[in-house]
Each structure stands twice: as C-alpha cells, then as structure tokens.
Design a protein around this motif. Structure first.
Motif, short mmCIF file in Angstrom:
data_model
loop_
_atom_site.label_atom_id
_atom_site.label_comp_id
_atom_site.label_asym_id
_atom_site.label_seq_id
_atom_site.Cartn_x
_atom_site.Cartn_y
_atom_site.Cartn_z
N LYS A 2 0.98 -1.27 0.05
CA LYS A 2 0.04 0.00 -0.07
C LYS A 2 0.90 1.40 -0.14
CE LYS A 2 -4.27 -1.97 1.87
NZ LYS A 2 -4.78 -2.24 0.75
N ALA A 3 0.38 2.20 -0.46
CA ALA A 3 1.07 3.75 -0.76
C ALA A 3 -0.02 4.57 -0.56
CB ALA A 3 2.03 3.67 -2.08
N GLN A 5 -0.57 8.35 -2.00
CA GLN A 5 0.23 9.19 -2.95
C GLN A 5 -0.70 10.60 -3.19
OE1 GLN A 5 -0.46 6.29 -6.19
NE2 GLN A 5 1.82 5.70 -6.14
#
Length: 51
Positions: A2-3, A5
């Motif tokens: 997961k990120a 952004q």
C-alpha cells in the motif's frame, strides 16, 4: 503493497491510497519495511505551491 500518493500540486491536498507492486531489488540492494512515516512541513508547502 500500500502507498499513500499525492498525484498533483494543489492548495487542497488530495491523497490516494493505492496498491502498488512490491519493488524488485538487485543483489546489491536491500528492501526495508516501514511501519510509520511522516511528512515534513516543508514538503507540504512544496505540494501546495507555497515554496
């Protein structure tokens, strides 16, 4: 993986939670797991166009 952004510069910071592929590393690199992260106030000023 997961990120969170930020995909554009804007006064209203819009974050997107994305699933991204796990980075591929070479024999001379290491991959670390981050449990907690923070954003520097200077980074927020840059993203909102104040700097």
């Amino acid at each position: 993986m997961k990120a969170v952004q930020i995909k554009s510069y804007s006064k209203a910071i819009n974050t997107i939670l994305s699933n991204i592929p796990k980075p591929q590393i070479s024999d001379s690199e290491v991959l670390i797991q981050i449990k907690t992260a923070a954003v520097n106030p200077v980074d927020l000023r840059i993203v909102t166009g104040e700097e």
